[in-house]
Design a protein around this motif. Structure first.
Motif, PDB file in Angstrom:
ATOM      1  N   PRO A 171     -60.411  79.798   4.450  1.00 46.25           N
ATOM      2  CA  PRO A 171     -60.238  78.696   5.394  1.00 46.25           C
ATOM      3  C   PRO A 171     -59.101  79.000   6.363  1.00 46.25           C
ATOM      4  O   PRO A 171     -58.118  79.663   6.006  1.00 46.25           O
ATOM      5  CB  PRO A 171     -59.883  77.498   4.499  1.00 46.25           C
ATOM      6  N   ALA A 172     -59.238  78.509   7.587  1.00 47.43           N
ATOM      7  CA  ALA A 172     -58.164  78.680   8.565  1.00 47.43           C
ATOM      8  C   ALA A 172     -56.883  78.050   8.040  1.00 47.43           C
ATOM      9  O   ALA A 172     -56.905  76.983   7.417  1.00 47.43           O
ATOM     10  CB  ALA A 172     -58.564  78.038   9.887  1.00 47.43           C
ATOM     11  N   ALA A 173     -55.758  78.724   8.273  1.00 43.48           N
ATOM     12  CA  ALA A 173     -54.472  78.253   7.767  1.00 43.48           C
ATOM     13  C   ALA A 173     -53.652  77.638   8.890  1.00 43.48           C
ATOM     14  O   ALA A 173     -53.747  78.041  10.044  1.00 43.48           O
ATOM     15  CB  ALA A 173     -53.694  79.413   7.136  1.00 43.48           C
ATOM     16  N   ALA A 174     -52.843  76.659   8.528  1.00 46.90           N
ATOM     17  CA  ALA A 174     -51.985  76.002   9.506  1.00 46.90           C
ATOM     18  C   ALA A 174     -50.686  76.778   9.701  1.00 46.90           C
ATOM     19  O   ALA A 174     -50.425  77.766   9.020  1.00 46.90           O
ATOM     20  CB  ALA A 174     -51.675  74.570   9.050  1.00 46.90           C
ATOM     21  N   ARG A 175     -49.878  76.292  10.660  1.00 41.89           N
ATOM     22  CA  ARG A 175     -48.547  76.825  10.944  1.00 41.89           C
ATOM     23  C   ARG A 175     -48.585  78.317  11.285  1.00 41.89           C
ATOM     24  O   ARG A 175     -47.732  79.083  10.891  1.00 41.89           O
ATOM     25  CB  ARG A 175     -47.596  76.550   9.767  1.00 41.89           C
ATOM     26  N   GLN A 176     -49.623  78.711  12.031  1.00 46.72           N
ATOM     27  CA  GLN A 176     -49.726  80.096  12.484  1.00 46.72           C
ATOM     28  C   GLN A 176     -49.768  80.157  14.011  1.00 46.72           C
ATOM     29  O   GLN A 176     -50.511  80.941  14.595  1.00 46.72           O
ATOM     30  CB  GLN A 176     -50.987  80.742  11.893  1.00 46.72           C
ATOM     31  N   ALA A 177     -48.965  79.319  14.655  1.00 46.59           N
ATOM     32  CA  ALA A 177     -48.996  79.231  16.112  1.00 46.59           C
ATOM     33  C   ALA A 177     -48.750  80.590  16.757  1.00 46.59           C
ATOM     34  O   ALA A 177     -47.854  81.336  16.349  1.00 46.59           O
ATOM     35  CB  ALA A 177     -47.952  78.226  16.604  1.00 46.59           C
ATOM     36  N   TYR A 178     -49.584  80.913  17.734  1.00 44.99           N
ATOM     37  CA  TYR A 178     -49.504  82.136  18.543  1.00 44.99           C
ATOM     38  C   TYR A 178     -49.808  83.403  17.742  1.00 44.99           C
ATOM     39  O   TYR A 178     -49.567  84.520  18.212  1.00 44.99           O
ATOM     40  CB  TYR A 178     -48.133  82.263  19.232  1.00 44.99           C
ATOM     41  N   SER A 179     -50.343  83.252  16.537  1.00 44.08           N
ATOM     42  CA  SER A 179     -50.686  84.415  15.724  1.00 44.08           C
ATOM     43  C   SER A 179     -51.963  85.065  16.247  1.00 44.08           C
ATOM     44  O   SER A 179     -53.002  84.408  16.346  1.00 44.08           O
ATOM     45  CB  SER A 179     -50.890  83.991  14.262  1.00 44.08           C
ATOM     46  N   MET A 180     -51.901  86.348  16.562  1.00 39.51           N
ATOM     47  CA  MET A 180     -53.102  87.058  16.983  1.00 39.51           C
ATOM     48  C   MET A 180     -54.044  87.276  15.807  1.00 39.51           C
ATOM     49  O   MET A 180     -55.270  87.316  15.974  1.00 39.51           O
ATOM     50  CB  MET A 180     -52.722  88.402  17.617  1.00 39.51           C
ATOM     51  N   THR A 181     -53.491  87.415  14.613  1.00 41.02           N
ATOM     52  CA  THR A 181     -54.338  87.546  13.431  1.00 41.02           C
ATOM     53  C   THR A 181     -55.170  86.289  13.237  1.00 41.02           C
ATOM     54  O   THR A 181     -56.359  86.352  12.905  1.00 41.02           O
ATOM     55  CB  THR A 181     -53.479  87.797  12.176  1.00 41.02           C
ATOM     56  N   ALA A 182     -54.531  85.132  13.449  1.00 44.05           N
ATOM     57  CA  ALA A 182     -55.258  83.879  13.319  1.00 44.05           C
ATOM     58  C   ALA A 182     -56.372  83.787  14.365  1.00 44.05           C
ATOM     59  O   ALA A 182     -57.491  83.342  14.068  1.00 44.05           O
ATOM     60  CB  ALA A 182     -54.309  82.700  13.450  1.00 44.05           C
ATOM     61  N   VAL A 183     -56.077  84.222  15.582  1.00 40.03           N
ATOM     62  CA  VAL A 183     -57.107  84.217  16.625  1.00 40.03           C
ATOM     63  C   VAL A 183     -58.264  85.122  16.226  1.00 40.03           C
ATOM     64  O   VAL A 183     -59.439  84.785  16.429  1.00 40.03           O
ATOM     65  CB  VAL A 183     -56.509  84.657  17.980  1.00 40.03           C
ATOM     66  N   ASP A 184     -57.946  86.265  15.631  1.00 39.51           N
ATOM     67  CA  ASP A 184     -58.989  87.197  15.212  1.00 39.51           C
ATOM     68  C   ASP A 184     -59.935  86.578  14.187  1.00 39.51           C
ATOM     69  O   ASP A 184     -61.113  86.968  14.099  1.00 39.51           O
ATOM     70  CB  ASP A 184     -58.362  88.466  14.619  1.00 39.51           C
ATOM     71  N   GLU A 185     -59.422  85.624  13.396  1.00 39.45           N
ATOM     72  CA  GLU A 185     -60.268  84.960  12.406  1.00 39.45           C
ATOM     73  C   GLU A 185     -61.461  84.269  13.067  1.00 39.45           C
ATOM     74  O   GLU A 185     -62.523  84.125  12.466  1.00 39.45           O
ATOM     75  CB  GLU A 185     -59.460  83.923  11.623  1.00 39.45           C
ATOM     76  N   PHE A 186     -61.249  83.811  14.305  1.00 39.21           N
ATOM     77  CA  PHE A 186     -62.309  83.096  15.010  1.00 39.21           C
ATOM     78  C   PHE A 186     -62.976  83.987  16.050  1.00 39.21           C
ATOM     79  O   PHE A 186     -63.639  83.487  16.960  1.00 39.21           O
ATOM     80  CB  PHE A 186     -61.742  81.850  15.712  1.00 39.21           C
ATOM     81  N   GLY A 187     -62.798  85.293  15.926  1.00 36.73           N
ATOM     82  CA  GLY A 187     -63.251  86.236  16.945  1.00 36.73           C
ATOM     83  C   GLY A 187     -64.669  86.030  17.433  1.00 36.73           C
ATOM     84  O   GLY A 187     -64.913  85.965  18.650  1.00 36.73           O
ATOM     85  N   PRO A 188     -65.658  85.894  16.542  1.00 36.77           N
ATOM     86  CA  PRO A 188     -67.041  85.732  17.019  1.00 36.77           C
ATOM     87  C   PRO A 188     -67.237  84.470  17.862  1.00 36.77           C
ATOM     88  O   PRO A 188     -67.968  84.500  18.851  1.00 36.77           O
ATOM     89  CB  PRO A 188     -67.843  85.663  15.718  1.00 36.77           C
ATOM     90  N   VAL A 189     -66.574  83.377  17.486  1.00 43.70           N
ATOM     91  CA  VAL A 189     -66.689  82.151  18.283  1.00 43.70           C
ATOM     92  C   VAL A 189     -66.022  82.358  19.642  1.00 43.70           C
ATOM     93  O   VAL A 189     -66.583  81.994  20.691  1.00 43.70           O
ATOM     94  CB  VAL A 189     -66.046  80.954  17.559  1.00 43.70           C
ATOM     95  N   ILE A 190     -64.833  82.939  19.630  1.00 42.98           N
ATOM     96  CA  ILE A 190     -64.106  83.162  20.881  1.00 42.98           C
ATOM     97  C   ILE A 190     -64.879  84.097  21.801  1.00 42.98           C
ATOM     98  O   ILE A 190     -64.921  83.897  23.025  1.00 42.98           O
ATOM     99  CB  ILE A 190     -62.696  83.701  20.592  1.00 42.98           C
TER     100      ILE A 190
END
Length: 452
Positions: free
Chosen positions: A167-186
């Motif tokens: 599951p997506a985790a909170a408190r990861q503002a501006y994290s590129m790793t977090a953005v990568d989690e949603f890569g296919p949607v983005i």
């Protein structure tokens, strides 16, 4: 392709290059910002100059019920004349066939603009700036959540499952790793935006679990509102391709930050193109301070427009990434009115109060209206706030009912937005609020059933 397609905007023509256009979606925004309209074969669209919808689409609440806002003629659902603005023609790249969308403007039988159509409300405000020799410029920021599919309203909303299977985790503002989690949607968001001719200034991970932000370049208020209107749909469609929902609720998850639509404003002298917030020496002008004062003095009454639902007020929580007052400050994200770092010629005022659940036409119109009233009033703002504005007192409505009370008494704001719009909006929103008050929440059942 039919001859009329040769005059489409470049992105739409590129999308249809070598393809046969099948369908045209003729759409208009209602008060909540939902796309209403008709889908017609391309051959029929080529022959029609307009189409009709009943004016009752503007009297509906978000639940599909009705506000008693039809006026003296009664609820007769008279037809509006909807005319296409072909400059808005753009692809609908998620459809199974080759389809374009076209935003329409609403008129009555006498060819007068329907005053409670959101796009017309924004145009009215922009025209009032133009009458003063001014050109307003805005730049919206859109925050939203990608969440796990939720088809049971009784269940809490949960973050989506990312590419890693977690599951997506909170408190990861501006994290590129977090953005990568949603890569296919983005990736699909970028592809859809490119097909539609929209330029994204950037996508970042925000502080919430599965919360993203998209920034748009500055420009004409109506054109930017059109883009946000389109973007909400394309983001939802991109999410559905990957077994998740995109939500623009102001506060979808209880312990996570809310989603805002921050609005940056600047104002140009129409003749010179100069930013009126600075003088020739690069110093801030009286107009700059008047604009801020307008936000402070008139925004409480406009909150009902930029925070349009009961859920909107759950976002205004101290120390939780949303403002609780109308303090202004430089490069200070705790204030409701922020002055971002910029070179003098790009001096601007950021309204951080609007929620992403707003109708973009109405929120931008209301925000611009407050600034315009400030220029008219020529009052000075409260002193700049220095430090943490969460330590100050809250000075904005905390519930929808209070916000509606302020809006209904704000005659100066009504004159800018349009008295007939204000009448209809107040009635519809009051009906919607009354619907909510009939709902008994799980909190009430849990804590009151056996304890009071």
């Amino acid at each position: 392709m039919a001859d009329w397609t040769k005059n489409l905007p470049d992105a739409a023509r590129d999308y249809l290059q070598g393809r046969r256009l099948d369908e045209v979606e003729c759409i208009i925004s209602d008060l909540p910002g939902i796309a209403r309209g008709k889908a017609v074969p391309a051959s029929k669209f080529a022959r029609q100059k307009h189409f009709h919808l009943p004016d009752s689409i503007f009297f509906q609440t978000i639940t599909g019920d009705w506000g008693d806002a039809a006026g003296e003629k009664g609820f007769i659902e008279q037809d509006m004349i909807l005319k296409p603005d072909m400059s808005t023609a753009t692809a609908a790249p998620w459809t199974g066939d080759w389809t374009i969308q076209v935003i329409h403007d609403a008129y009555d039988k006498d060819d007068a603009p329907i005053p409670f159509s959101p796009r017309n409300v924004l145009r009215r405000v922009v025209a009032l700036y133009e009458e003063r020799g001014l050109t307003p410029v805005v730049a919206p920021e859109m925050e939203f959540y990608l969440v796990a599919p939720n088809i049971d309203p009784a269940q809490e909303i949960k973050p989506m499952i990312g590419r890693s299977g977690r599951p997506a985790a909170a408190r990861q503002a501006y994290s590129m790793t977090a953005v990568d989690e949603f890569g296919p949607v983005i990736d699909d968001i970028y592809d859809f935006a490119e097909a539609q001719g929209f330029e994204i200034d950037g996508i970042t991970q925000e502080g919430g679990a599965g919360q993203l932000e998209i920034n748009l370049n500055h420009g004409d208020p109506v054109a930017l509102a059109d883009e946000v209107f389109y973007f909400k749909r394309l983001i939802r469609e991109a999410a559905l391709r990957h077994d998740c929902f995109a939500t623009f609720m102001a506060k979808p998850i209880a312990d996570e930050p809310g989603s805002a639509m921050h609005i940056h404003h600047s104002v140009l002298d129409a003749k010179t193109g100069r930013n009126i917030f600075i003088d020739k020496k690069g110093e801030e002008t009286d107009a700059f301070h008047y604009y801020i004062a307008g936000m402070q003095n008139h925004m409480p009454a406009a909150i009902a427009v930029i925070a349009p639902y009961v859920n909107s007020y759950r976002r205004y929580v101290k120390d939780h990434a949303a403002p609780i007052n109308l303090a202004w400050g430089r490069d200070n994200r705790t204030t409701g009115i922020r002055i971002p770092i910029s070179p003098p010629e790009a001096r601007r005022v950021e309204n951080r109060l609007a929620g992403m659940d707003c109708n973009p036409y109405l929120a931008i119109a209301a925000s611009l209206a407050c600034g315009l009233l400030g220029l008219r009033d020529a009052k000075t703002p409260e002193p700049e706030f220095r430090g943490d504005a969460y330590e100050g007192e809250g000075d904005i409505p905390r519930v929808m009912g209070e916000a509606l009370d302020l809006f209904e008494e704000a005659h100066a704001l009504h004159e800018v937005l349009g008295p007939e719009f204000a009448r209809v909006y107040g009635i519809v929103k009051r009906a919607e609020y009354d619907e909510f008050l009939h709902v008994i929440s799980p909190w009430e059942r849990e804590h009151l059933l056996m304890n009071v």
